[in-house]
Design an enzyme around this catalytic site. Structure first.
Site, mmCIF file in Angstrom:
data_model
loop_
_atom_site.group_PDB
_atom_site.id
_atom_site.type_symbol
_atom_site.label_atom_id
_atom_site.label_comp_id
_atom_site.label_asym_id
_atom_site.label_seq_id
_atom_site.Cartn_x
_atom_site.Cartn_y
_atom_site.Cartn_z
ATOM 1 N N GLY A 121 0.804 -1.217 0.000
ATOM 2 C CA GLY A 121 0.000 0.000 0.000
ATOM 3 C C GLY A 121 0.831 1.258 0.000
ATOM 4 C CB CYS A 165 2.232 -8.843 1.099
ATOM 5 S SG CYS A 165 1.598 -9.826 -0.278
ATOM 6 C CB CYS A 209 0.170 -13.083 0.582
ATOM 7 S SG CYS A 209 0.501 -11.328 0.446
ATOM 8 C CE LYS A 232 -0.525 -17.264 1.745
ATOM 9 N NZ LYS A 232 -1.681 -16.357 1.852
ATOM 10 C CE1 TYR A 274 5.904 -3.571 -3.611
ATOM 11 C CE2 TYR A 274 6.894 -5.635 -4.322
ATOM 12 C CZ TYR A 274 5.783 -4.901 -3.963
ATOM 13 O OH TYR A 274 4.545 -5.494 -3.979
ATOM 14 C CB ALA A 329 9.837 7.143 10.290
ATOM 15 C CE1 TYR A 364 -7.884 -14.683 3.898
ATOM 16 C CE2 TYR A 364 -8.750 -13.983 6.019
ATOM 17 C CZ TYR A 364 -8.818 -13.984 4.638
ATOM 18 O OH TYR A 364 -9.817 -13.296 4.001
ATOM 19 C CB ILE A 365 -1.697 -17.110 9.533
ATOM 20 C CG1 ILE A 365 -1.576 -15.735 8.862
ATOM 21 C CG2 ILE A 365 -0.310 -17.657 9.870
ATOM 22 C CD1 ILE A 365 -1.022 -14.648 9.764
ATOM 23 C CD GLU A 413 -3.382 -18.729 3.573
ATOM 24 O OE1 GLU A 413 -4.070 -18.319 2.621
ATOM 25 O OE2 GLU A 413 -2.582 -17.995 4.194
ATOM 26 N N GLY A 456 -3.710 -14.249 15.341
ATOM 27 C CA GLY A 456 -4.096 -12.898 14.957
ATOM 28 C C GLY A 456 -2.923 -11.946 14.835
ATOM 29 C CB THR A 505 -1.723 -7.652 -0.160
ATOM 30 O OG1 THR A 505 -0.960 -8.170 0.936
ATOM 31 C CG2 THR A 505 -0.799 -6.935 -1.123
ATOM 32 C CB ALA A 529 -8.074 -16.533 -2.080
ATOM 33 C CG HIS A 569 -18.598 -29.793 -20.720
ATOM 34 N ND1 HIS A 569 -19.006 -30.139 -19.453
ATOM 35 C CD2 HIS A 569 -18.477 -30.949 -21.425
ATOM 36 C CE1 HIS A 569 -19.148 -31.450 -19.385
ATOM 37 N NE2 HIS A 569 -18.831 -31.970 -20.581
ATOM 38 C CD GLU A 612 -19.277 -27.646 -17.265
ATOM 39 O OE1 GLU A 612 -20.147 -27.476 -18.138
ATOM 40 O OE2 GLU A 612 -18.458 -28.598 -17.272
#
Length: 463
Positions: free
Chosen positions: A15, A42, A47, A50, A98, A114, A186-187, A190, A270, A319, A349, A443, A448
């Site tokens: 971000g 991330c 992510c 992972k 990055y 900072a 999630y964590i 996964e 968490g 993310t 997801a 198909h 489908e």
């Protein structure tokens, strides 16, 4: 006042980087400060690595599946160190991507910690990772964006420091033979799949009756069944009381009376906003007791020129959401844009094996809005036709009965996230069930089924 910069971003996660880059491309004079991880959680300890590890854990299953299709290969031994080395190399490559992206956009880069000295000034303390030499610098900016993300939270129990979190899991020198994971978000989900797929024995401990609190109940049940089928031992509706070290093993006592011996305790309990150390009290930015920075719909804090985006505002901690927030904020500040995203329809997801994905409302949320129609199916995809492992694909569609708009979609199965991304566009655009029905399916494919749902499973409304 004359400031050093038009915009200064604290935190170079997805971000923060997007916000800085877009602002610089609009002609603003921009700087960004990052303490350690270019690309943020991330890219470095989240992510991206992972999913690489999840993919590694699935290849063994794919090799086994291939035998049913006539291949004679046997499932071989996995080399953990080779995986970690390859993952580290990819993360380093992405770090440089990055940094290169920021430099090309003209963003000034500071590597350091900072904190606010006054409402327009940051004090930056040199990091050992900094390519440039300085002890302490003070830089000023007309506007400041806080994008410092979040950190893992440890449970308040005896022996919590004996365990690891996801931060350390990516750098284990050896794969533990036995892993006890606490938490089924999630964590936890996964990593339980990752370790099991790579050969570890896994115990999963969580407080709820079903995993993934906040997801649709039927999807949660499908996941519960899938976890058991995967060979992971679930200890639901309980929590750990303590962690004790015995020689090179750990003993975990649960509040249901059970005692589990393991080689590694992994806390996936968490995360909390990473706002400590910014000296926000000096400038009067409002925080919750957990460190969440309060913002309005334009990501403004109570201090007009200070903004916050991403996990540190603790709203939708994903993310792509942080990226969208950073992009929208930069364009609003420097391009006069009123860019907005459909956050209510944010697709999600969870990369288990098989993965699951959701967009829109759960059934529990939808019935509070009005009467709904539920379309639901479950089937064995062709991939598992010749295998004893009959992992099911689960699909659930929620339709507003009055408008016939599809307001929720939930899938568990191979390629669920890939399917969901396309259908999320349709749902965010307000497509009706008739629009799905009109669409010709591909198909044979699992996707489908989403345009072939004709029979209503049930009608539900708020009681």
């Amino acid at each position: 006042m004359v400031y050093d910069y038009d915009l200064l971003v604290i935190g170079a996660g997805s971000g923060g980087v997007r916000c800085a880059r877009i602002a610089a491309e609009q002609g603003a004079k921009v700087a960004i400060v990052e303490k350690q991880h270019w690309g943020g959680t991330c890219v470095n300890i989240g992510c991206v690595p992972k999913k690489l590890m999840m993919m590694a854990s699935g290849f063994g299953d794919e090799a086994k599946l291939s035998q049913g299709f006539g291949w004679s290969n046997q499932r071989g031994e996995h080399h953990w160190k080779a995986l970690i080395e390859a993952k580290n190399n990819e993360v380093e490559r992405l770090n440089q991507v990055y940094l290169s992206t920021l430099r090309k956009a003209g963003v000034h880069i500071y590597t350091g910690s900072a904190s606010f000295k006054d409402p327009h000034t940051l004090q930056i303390c040199k990091s050992s990772l900094s390519p440039e030499y300085f002890e302490t610098k003070c830089v000023s900016s007309e506007r400041i964006v806080i994008a410092t993300g979040s950190l893992p939270t440890l449970p308040d129990i005896e022996g919590n420091t004996l365990g690891i979190t996801s931060d350390q899991a990516f750098y284990l020198s050896e794969r533990p033979k036995r892993v006890l994971i606490v938490g089924a978000g999630y964590i936890g989900i996964e990593f339980s799949g990752i370790f099991k797929g790579l050969g570890s024995t896994v115990d999963l401990v969580y407080r709820q009756k079903l995993p993934l609190r906040g997801f649709d109940e039927d999807l949660r049940q499908a996941l519960y069944d899938g976890i058991t089928q995967r060979g992971i031992t679930q200890h639901n509706e309980c929590k750990p009381l303590n962690v004790l070290k015995r020689a090179d093993k750990y003993i975990v006592h649960l509040d249901n009376g059970k005692k589990i011996e393991t080689d590694c305790v992994f806390f996936a309990t968490g995360r909390h906003p990473n706002s400590k150390g910014l000296n926000l009290s000096t400038v009067g930015v409002n925080l919750s007791s957990k460190g969440q920075i309060f913002v309005n719909n334009e990501f403004e804090t109570n201090v007009p020129h200070i903004y916050a985006i991403g996990d540190v505002i603790d709203k939708i901690n994903l993310t792509p959401v942080a990226i969208a927030q950073g992009h929208a904020l930069a364009e609003r500040l420097f391009a006069g844009s009123q860019r907005h995203n459909a956050y209510a329809m944010t697709p999600k997801a969870v990369f288990f094996y098989p993965p699951l994905s959701s967009t829109g409302l759960t059934e529990e949320e939808a019935v509070k809005e009005g009467e709904i129609e539920i379309y639901q199916t479950q089937f064995t995809p062709m991939r598992f036709a010749f295998s004893s492992s009959k992992f099911k694909t689960f699909i659930k569609m929620i339709v507003d009965k009055k408008t016939q708009k599809v307001i929720g979609l939930h899938i568990m199965g191979i390629d669920a996230p890939e399917m969901m991304q396309g259908f999320a566009v349709a749902i965010a655009a307000g497509l009706t069930k008739y629009g799905f029905d009109q669409t010709i399916g591909i198909h044979p494919s699992s996707a489908e089924e989403l345009v072939s749902l004709r029979q209503i499973t049930r009608v539900a409304k708020k009681v």
